[in-house]
Each structure stands twice: as structure tokens, then as C-alpha cells.
Design a protein around this motif. Sequence first.
Motif, PDB file in Angstrom:
ATOM      1  N   ASP A 128      30.160  51.482  28.844  1.00  0.00           N
ATOM      2  CA  ASP A 128      30.465  50.181  28.253  1.00  0.00           C
ATOM      3  C   ASP A 128      31.840  49.680  28.706  1.00  0.00           C
ATOM      4  OD1 ASP A 128      31.969  52.062  26.910  1.00  0.00           O
ATOM      5  OD2 ASP A 128      31.623  51.227  24.907  1.00  0.00           O
ATOM      6  N   LYS A 129      32.709  50.617  29.153  1.00  0.00           N
ATOM      7  CA  LYS A 129      34.017  50.261  29.723  1.00  0.00           C
ATOM      8  C   LYS A 129      34.236  51.128  30.961  1.00  0.00           C
ATOM      9  CE  LYS A 129      36.019  51.050  25.752  1.00  0.00           C
ATOM     10  NZ  LYS A 129      37.077  51.230  24.714  1.00  0.00           N
ATOM     11  N   ALA A 130      33.750  50.658  32.088  1.00  0.00           N
ATOM     12  CA  ALA A 130      33.861  51.428  33.331  1.00  0.00           C
ATOM     13  C   ALA A 130      35.206  51.156  33.993  1.00  0.00           C
ATOM     14  CB  ALA A 130      32.719  51.069  34.276  1.00  0.00           C
ATOM     15  N   GLN A 131      36.255  51.682  33.389  1.00  0.00           N
ATOM     16  CA  GLN A 131      37.615  51.441  33.874  1.00  0.00           C
ATOM     17  C   GLN A 131      38.428  52.718  33.739  1.00  0.00           C
ATOM     18  OE1 GLN A 131      39.770  48.391  31.714  1.00  0.00           O
ATOM     19  NE2 GLN A 131      41.062  47.931  33.484  1.00  0.00           N
ATOM     20  N   ALA A 132      39.214  53.004  34.754  1.00  0.00           N
ATOM     21  CA  ALA A 132      40.043  54.200  34.733  1.00  0.00           C
ATOM     22  C   ALA A 132      40.975  54.176  33.519  1.00  0.00           C
ATOM     23  CB  ALA A 132      40.857  54.299  36.015  1.00  0.00           C
ATOM     24  N   LEU A 162      34.588  53.224  38.824  1.00  0.00           N
ATOM     25  CA  LEU A 162      35.544  52.724  37.837  1.00  0.00           C
ATOM     26  C   LEU A 162      36.454  51.662  38.437  1.00  0.00           C
ATOM     27  CD1 LEU A 162      36.667  56.133  36.254  1.00  0.00           C
ATOM     28  CD2 LEU A 162      34.808  54.621  35.519  1.00  0.00           C
ATOM     29  N   LYS A 163      36.786  50.680  37.608  1.00  0.00           N
ATOM     30  CA  LYS A 163      37.793  49.692  38.001  1.00  0.00           C
ATOM     31  C   LYS A 163      39.178  50.308  37.835  1.00  0.00           C
ATOM     32  CE  LYS A 163      36.458  46.648  35.030  1.00  0.00           C
ATOM     33  NZ  LYS A 163      36.378  45.364  34.255  1.00  0.00           N
ATOM     34  N   ALA A 164      40.156  49.655  38.434  1.00  0.00           N
ATOM     35  CA  ALA A 164      41.525  50.156  38.323  1.00  0.00           C
ATOM     36  C   ALA A 164      41.977  50.141  36.866  1.00  0.00           C
ATOM     37  CB  ALA A 164      42.460  49.313  39.180  1.00  0.00           C
ATOM     38  N   ALA A 165      42.857  51.061  36.527  1.00  0.00           N
ATOM     39  CA  ALA A 165      43.352  51.153  35.154  1.00  0.00           C
ATOM     40  C   ALA A 165      44.089  49.893  34.752  1.00  0.00           C
ATOM     41  CB  ALA A 165      44.266  52.366  35.020  1.00  0.00           C
ATOM     42  N   ALA A 166      44.049  49.589  33.468  1.00  0.00           N
ATOM     43  CA  ALA A 166      44.762  48.427  32.946  1.00  0.00           C
ATOM     44  C   ALA A 166      46.258  48.665  33.032  1.00  0.00           C
ATOM     45  CB  ALA A 166      44.340  48.175  31.507  1.00  0.00           C
ATOM     46  N   PRO A 167      47.050  47.596  33.186  1.00  0.00           N
ATOM     47  CA  PRO A 167      48.509  47.757  33.248  1.00  0.00           C
ATOM     48  C   PRO A 167      49.032  48.472  32.003  1.00  0.00           C
ATOM     49  CG  PRO A 167      47.877  45.532  33.887  1.00  0.00           C
ATOM     50  CD  PRO A 167      46.639  46.183  33.357  1.00  0.00           C
ATOM     51  N   GLY A 168      49.856  49.467  32.224  1.00  0.00           N
ATOM     52  CA  GLY A 168      50.445  50.203  31.107  1.00  0.00           C
ATOM     53  C   GLY A 168      49.583  51.323  30.568  1.00  0.00           C
ATOM     54  N   ALA A 169      48.364  51.472  31.064  1.00  0.00           N
ATOM     55  CA  ALA A 169      47.487  52.542  30.577  1.00  0.00           C
ATOM     56  C   ALA A 169      48.018  53.894  31.046  1.00  0.00           C
ATOM     57  CB  ALA A 169      46.069  52.334  31.069  1.00  0.00           C
ATOM     58  N   ASP A 222      41.806  58.969  35.599  1.00  0.00           N
ATOM     59  CA  ASP A 222      42.370  57.962  36.501  1.00  0.00           C
ATOM     60  C   ASP A 222      41.797  58.205  37.897  1.00  0.00           C
ATOM     61  OD1 ASP A 222      43.825  55.979  37.649  1.00  0.00           O
ATOM     62  OD2 ASP A 222      45.787  56.942  37.430  1.00  0.00           O
ATOM     63  N   ALA A 223      40.648  57.596  38.170  1.00  0.00           N
ATOM     64  CA  ALA A 223      39.947  57.812  39.442  1.00  0.00           C
ATOM     65  C   ALA A 223      39.152  56.565  39.811  1.00  0.00           C
ATOM     66  CB  ALA A 223      39.029  59.024  39.330  1.00  0.00           C
ATOM     67  N   ASP A 224      38.704  56.522  41.068  1.00  0.00           N
ATOM     68  CA  ASP A 224      37.877  55.397  41.531  1.00  0.00           C
ATOM     69  C   ASP A 224      36.425  55.577  41.105  1.00  0.00           C
ATOM     70  OD1 ASP A 224      40.096  54.269  42.791  1.00  0.00           O
ATOM     71  OD2 ASP A 224      39.734  55.385  44.649  1.00  0.00           O
ATOM     72  N   GLU A 225      35.979  56.823  41.026  1.00  0.00           N
ATOM     73  CA  GLU A 225      34.618  57.123  40.602  1.00  0.00           C
ATOM     74  C   GLU A 225      34.553  58.551  40.084  1.00  0.00           C
ATOM     75  OE1 GLU A 225      32.347  56.442  44.135  1.00  0.00           O
ATOM     76  OE2 GLU A 225      32.769  58.422  44.962  1.00  0.00           O
ATOM     77  N   VAL A 226      33.596  58.796  39.222  1.00  0.00           N
ATOM     78  CA  VAL A 226      33.426  60.131  38.658  1.00  0.00           C
ATOM     79  C   VAL A 226      31.939  60.496  38.715  1.00  0.00           C
ATOM     80  CG1 VAL A 226      35.440  60.273  37.165  1.00  0.00           C
ATOM     81  CG2 VAL A 226      33.436  59.049  36.376  1.00  0.00           C
TER      82      VAL A 226
END
Length: 239
Positions: A33-37, A154-161, A115-119
Motif C-alpha cells: 500500500d506504500k511502496a516506498q523506501a 520501491l520509490k525513493a525514501a521521503a525527505p527526512g525519512a 532503504d532499497a530500490d527493490e526487495v
Amino acid sequence: MNLRRAGLTGAVALTAVLALAGPAAAHAEVEADKAQALAENVTLTFVSEAESASGGFREVRVVLPEGIAPADVSLGKAPKGWSLKVTDDGYVVGGPALKTGVDAEYEVRVRQLPDADEVAFKTVETYSDGEISRWIELPKDGQEADQPAPLLKLKAAAPGATPVAPSPSASPTPSPTPSAAASTTTATADASTAAEAGEKKDDDGSSTGLLVGGAIAAVLVLGGGAWWLTKRRASATGG
């Protein structure tokens, strides 16, 4: 005539391709539901497509990718009667066997994605008839695998994550507790008290011995005096 032959040849070729692709159509998939690093509290939905003609799914074992600890995974929606059991490298979801031909679909909640591009989630499926399907291969050199593991991009991590602190895996060795120290102190005090009691007992014994000795000496003195006095009186009478 040539066009007809060409059409028949194309139809035969297409049928052959579809026939070959049929058995390989079954596979395992994963969505988020949230495919983001570094996303937190993410719900992952897994679907294993049924491919056995004589048995239904009994359990699905998943090896978690680096960055997701087994302790950080909990079961969400799942087939009736199924439960999740944590393993050293992932988890097993299973229970009463599903009907033959029914896909296994379930959800797990993950504390945080790495914190990865894909898992990849290597998956091993077990059917009630003993058949086992392994979806554990990863793409290599740009070529698609024959038995690909479920892959989540995964998308890039949000700023500050930032990564959250890992879940505790073992309790630290406890240092001596106040109660233990108190017990030690109490034991020492008891030992001291016992020693003092022994000394007091010895003192009492010595005092008692002195008193007894004094009494005996007094009796002897009195006895000797009485004997001397009797003898003197006897001498005076005789005289």
C-alpha cells in the motif's frame, strides 16, 4: 493459397506459444500500500496462484529481504484458520488446506521497509498433496528468471525519512540487582551476629566456670575450717 498456409502456420505457432506459457503462468506476487523506501507500517499483499491439480495450498514460507526483521512482521487478512509463525529468516503462513485451484492470498504488516530500490521475498509454497513450488530465483544479467521470487520495486525514501531502531532480539545480561546486594549484606550481617552470639556464649561459659570454681573453693575452705575447729575442741576437752 500461400496466405492460407501462412495463416495456419501462424495459428499453430501461437497455439504452441500459449501451450508452453500455460504451465509457467502460475506464480507468486507481492504488492504494497506504500511502496516506498523507509515507509513505516506498510501492508504487503501476497498472492500465490494455484497450480496443483490434486491439492490445495497448505502453507506458504517466505524469506524476508535484508532490512526487515521477522519480529517486525505481523499477520493481517488471511484464509480462515491460517496463522503466522516467525522463523529465523522470515515466516510461515499456513493452516487448513485450501480447495484445489484456489489461490492463496494474505496480508502482512511490516514495521518499516528497507532503504532499497527493490526487495525480493523468496517464497516456497506447499500443497496438501505434498507438491512444493519454489519461487526463489532473482533476475540475473537482465534476464527474467524461470521461477522468479516476488519482487517489490520501491520509490525513493521521503525527505527526512530515517531507519527506525531495530526490534530487540535478546534481553541484555542484567547487572546485580539491589535485592541481591541486600541479600549479600543480610547474609554478612547474619554471619556477624552469629559470631557475636558465639563469643557471648563463650564469655557466658567462662563466667559460669569461674563461678563454679569459686563455689568449690569456698566449700573447701569452709570444710577445712570446720575440721580444724573440731580438732581444736577435741584437744581442749582431752586436756
